[in-house]
Design a protein around this motif. Structure first.
Motif, PDB file in Angstrom:
ATOM      1  N   ASP A 180      71.699 -48.581  61.394  1.00  0.00           N
ATOM      2  CA  ASP A 180      71.457 -49.458  63.226  1.00  0.00           C
ATOM      3  C   ASP A 180      72.562 -49.277  63.937  1.00  0.00           C
ATOM      4  OD1 ASP A 180      69.833 -50.485  65.007  1.00  0.00           O
ATOM      5  OD2 ASP A 180      69.672 -52.312  63.644  1.00  0.00           O
ATOM      6  N   ASP A 181      72.236 -49.408  65.003  1.00  0.00           N
ATOM      7  CA  ASP A 181      73.170 -48.861  66.254  1.00  0.00           C
ATOM      8  C   ASP A 181      73.821 -48.377  65.651  1.00  0.00           C
ATOM      9  OD1 ASP A 181      72.066 -50.900  67.003  1.00  0.00           O
ATOM     10  OD2 ASP A 181      73.497 -52.479  66.678  1.00  0.00           O
ATOM     11  N   GLU A 237      66.665 -45.001  69.580  1.00  0.00           N
ATOM     12  CA  GLU A 237      66.277 -46.341  70.172  1.00  0.00           C
ATOM     13  C   GLU A 237      66.152 -46.856  71.215  1.00  0.00           C
ATOM     14  OE1 GLU A 237      66.839 -49.846  67.279  1.00  0.00           O
ATOM     15  OE2 GLU A 237      69.667 -48.708  67.120  1.00  0.00           O
TER      16      GLU A 237
HETATM   17 MG    MG Z   1      69.317 -50.993  67.182  1.00  0.00          MG
END
Ligand code: MG
Ligand code: C2E
Ligand code: MG
Ligand code: MG
Length: 283
Positions: A180-181, A237
């Motif tokens: 993530d990220d 995202e």
């Molecule tokens: Mg994220």
């Protein structure tokens, strides 16, 4: 005078710190009560492929506090992490998301949908975490291949060898891992080589800037190129505009998530959308 002012400053700061400590303690107490009272819920945000078809969802926790306000996780997850409450809260999230995944897997039209769940460091590093995940599959009789665990770089940063071993054990059960990220950490590229991720999520800061800033677009393209060469799936995202979607599409990004498609919503709202996969009613 200076001395007096200094004393005031000291008194001001200590009063302020006292307030902070009290707020923190009150929040921990509220979170514990919320868990017991069932005040948490999950919202789901769809992930769509290049043709705009929903292929899965990310489960995102929400807390309805005593005043009825929906509190975003950014305001309470850090406190839950500090206090250790993230362990039981995270277990509730995993269990609730797996129960939903089981319902989707039971229907032909939604059988292939994936479910992404965010996992915090305190949860991931608990010795019993693989057991907890396995028990969850068994309780809900789900196909583990539908579950994606989202980790941030900081989760694996502390102990790389342990993280690799743990991820391998869970992947042997069929679970997939998503980073993530991506792009907001430090040595993301070397981790990609070492850690058995299946997917990376390009952080929304790059996506947001990609239509006005050429360097963000260049970074997105570089991430896509590296991912392709390492056979990693990519999710962008925070896709909010058609221009961002079109740019991502033409750069070859396979999966997207963002307000352009849908914000995170309760499951009944998600399932009532025209684009939600459903068995067409026979006429
Ligand atoms: Mg994220
Ligand atoms: P994340 O995992 O990176 O989740 C994506 C966040 O971006 C979500 O915020 C989502 O609502 C938001 N988002 C999605 N599309 C857009 C968009 O187009 N524009 C903008 N501006 N934002 C968008 P949310 O739900 O407030 O969650 C924030 C963070 O809290 C998550 O970031 C995740 O790190 C954490 N979190 C949420 N649920 C859980 C959970 O169940 N467990 C743990 N450990 N962390 C969670
Ligand atoms: Mg996430
Ligand atoms: Mg995050």
């Amino acid at each position: 005078r200076a001395k007096e002012a200094g004393r005031d400053v000291v008194r001001f700061f200590s009063a302020d710190m006292q307030a902070t400590v009290e707020t923190h303690a009150a929040l921990v107490r509220d979170l514990r009560e919320a868990l017991a009272a069932g005040a948490f819920s999950l919202h789901y945000q769809p992930q769509v492929d290049g043709e705009g078809h929903m292929v899965g969802a990310e489960a995102l926790i929400r807390w309805r506090d005593a005043r009825g306000t929906l509190v975003p996780p950014g305001l309470f997850i850090p406190v839950a992490e500090d206090s250790g409450l993230i362990v039981p809260i995270g277990q509730w999230v995993l269990d609730t998301a797996c129960a939903q995944l089981a319902r989707w897997q039971a229907e032909p039209a939604t059988r292939a949908l994936s479910m992404s769940v965010n996992v915090s460091a305190r949860q991931f590093h608990r010795p019993d975490f693989p057991q907890v995940v396995r028990a969850c599959f068994e309780r809900h009789a789900i196909d583990p291949a539908g579950l994606e665990l989202e980790l941030t770089e900081s989760v694996v940063l502390g102990n790389l060898d342990e993280a690799v071993e743990r991820m391998r054990a869970l992947r042997a059960l069929g679970v997939r891992f998503s980073l993530d990220d991506f792009g907001t950490g430090y040595s993301s590229l070397s981790y990609l080589r070492t850690l058995p991720f299946d997917q990376i999520k390009i952080d929304q800061s790059f996506v947001r800037a990609m239509d006005e800033d050429v360097s963000s677009r260049a970074i997105v393209r570089a991430i896509l190129a590296i991912s392709a060469s390492l056979s990693l799936e990519v999710v962008a995202e925070g896709v909010e505009t058609e221009a961002q979607r079109d740019a991502l599409r033409s750069d070859g990004c396979g999966l997207m998530q963002g307000y352009l498609f849908s914000p995170p919503v309760p499951v009944d709202v998600l399932q009532s959308q025209a684009w939600f996969p459903s068995t067409s009613p026979s006429t």
